[in-house]
Motif scaffolding. Structure first.
Motif, short mmCIF file in Angstrom:
data_model
loop_
_atom_site.label_atom_id
_atom_site.label_comp_id
_atom_site.label_asym_id
_atom_site.label_seq_id
_atom_site.Cartn_x
_atom_site.Cartn_y
_atom_site.Cartn_z
N ASP A 47 0.83 -1.21 0.00
CA ASP A 47 0.00 0.00 0.00
C ASP A 47 0.86 1.26 0.00
N GLY A 48 1.95 1.20 -0.75
CA GLY A 48 2.84 2.35 -0.87
C GLY A 48 3.76 2.57 0.32
N GLN A 49 3.69 1.71 1.33
CA GLN A 49 4.51 1.85 2.53
C GLN A 49 5.68 0.87 2.49
N PRO A 50 6.86 1.34 2.86
CA PRO A 50 8.02 0.44 2.85
C PRO A 50 7.95 -0.59 3.99
N ILE A 51 8.32 -1.82 3.67
CA ILE A 51 8.43 -2.90 4.66
C ILE A 51 9.89 -3.30 4.72
#
Length: 188
Positions: A47-51
Motif C-alpha cells: 500500500d505504498g509503505q516500505p516494509i
C-alpha cells in the motif's frame, strides 16, 4: 447441602525436572535472529509503505512463541516478543559462544548475510546442530552451506517477503521437529 468428595487414584511418575522443562519449553532449541544493520533494508512495499526486513523478521518470529529467541549483531541477547532495531555488525562467533553458555544445542539461524569472521564462527559452532534459513538476495553464501554441513544441519533460502513468511515458518518448524531440507529443495 452435602458435597461428596471422591477419591481418585493416580500414581505419580517421577520425572527429572530438567527433562520436563526441556519438553515443555524446548530449552535446548532456539532461533538465532540476525539483527545487524543490513536488516534495515526495505524488502517490499505494501500500500505504498516500505516494509523492512526486520519488520518481516518480527512477524515471522511471532509464529514461534514457545521457542527461545536470541538476536545478534555486534552483541547478543535473548529476546521475548520484542526484537530490537537493527544495528552493528554480524558477530556470529559471539552469538554461538553465548548460545552454548545458555545450553542451546539446536540453533536455527535466520540471516541475510555473512559473519564478521567466518573461520572463528565455524570453530565456535562445533558441538551445535545448526540449521540455516538464508533470507537474503542471490545465492546462499558458501559459508552458510559449510556451516550446515559441519553442524549436521540443513539450509533453506528465500527472500524475506510477506508472501514467503508462511513457507519459511513451515520450513523452520520442520527443522525443529528433526526434518530437513537442503539446497536441492530450496523454498522459493
Amino acid at each position: 447441602m452435602s458435597k461428596e468428595l471422591t477419591k481418585t487414584s493416580s500414581v505419580p511418575v517421577k520425572t527429572d525436572f530438567n527433562q520436563l522443562m526441556g519438553r515443555l519449553y524446548n530449552l535446548d532449541k532456539c532461533l538465532l535472529l540476525d539483527t545487524s544493520y543490513s536488516m534495515k533494508t526495505v524488502v517490499e512495499y505494501q500500500d505504498g509503505q516500505p516494509i523492512r526486513a526486520i519488520d518481516n523478521l518480527r512477524t515471522l518470529a511471532e509464529q514461534f512463541r514457545q521457542l527461545r529467541k536470541f538476536s545478534f549483531n555486534s552483541t547478543v541477547q535473548e529476546v521475548g516478543g520484542w526484537i530490537p532495531e537493527p544495528a552493528g555488525g554480524t558477530d556470529l562467533t559471539k552469538a554461538f559462544q553465548y548460545l552454548k553458555q545458555q545450553d542451546c544445542k539446536h540453533v536455527v539461524l535466520l540471516t541475510d548475510g555473512q559473519p564478521d569472521d567466518e573461520e572463528s564462527a565455524l570453530r565456535e559452532a562445533i558441538g551445535l546442530r545448526v540449521d540455516v534459513y538464508y533470507i537474503g538476495n542471490g545465492e546462499t553464501p558458501d559459508f552458510l552451506i559449510r556451516l550446515t554441513k559441519q553442524c549436521k544441519g540443513s539450509v533453506g533460502h528465500s527472500e524475506l517477503l510477506t508472501g514467503n513468511l508462511t513457507q519459511i515458518g513451515q520450513t523452520i518448524a520442520g527443522y525443529l521437529e528433526g526434518g530437513s531440507t537442503d539446497e536441492s529443495k530450496i523454498c522459493l
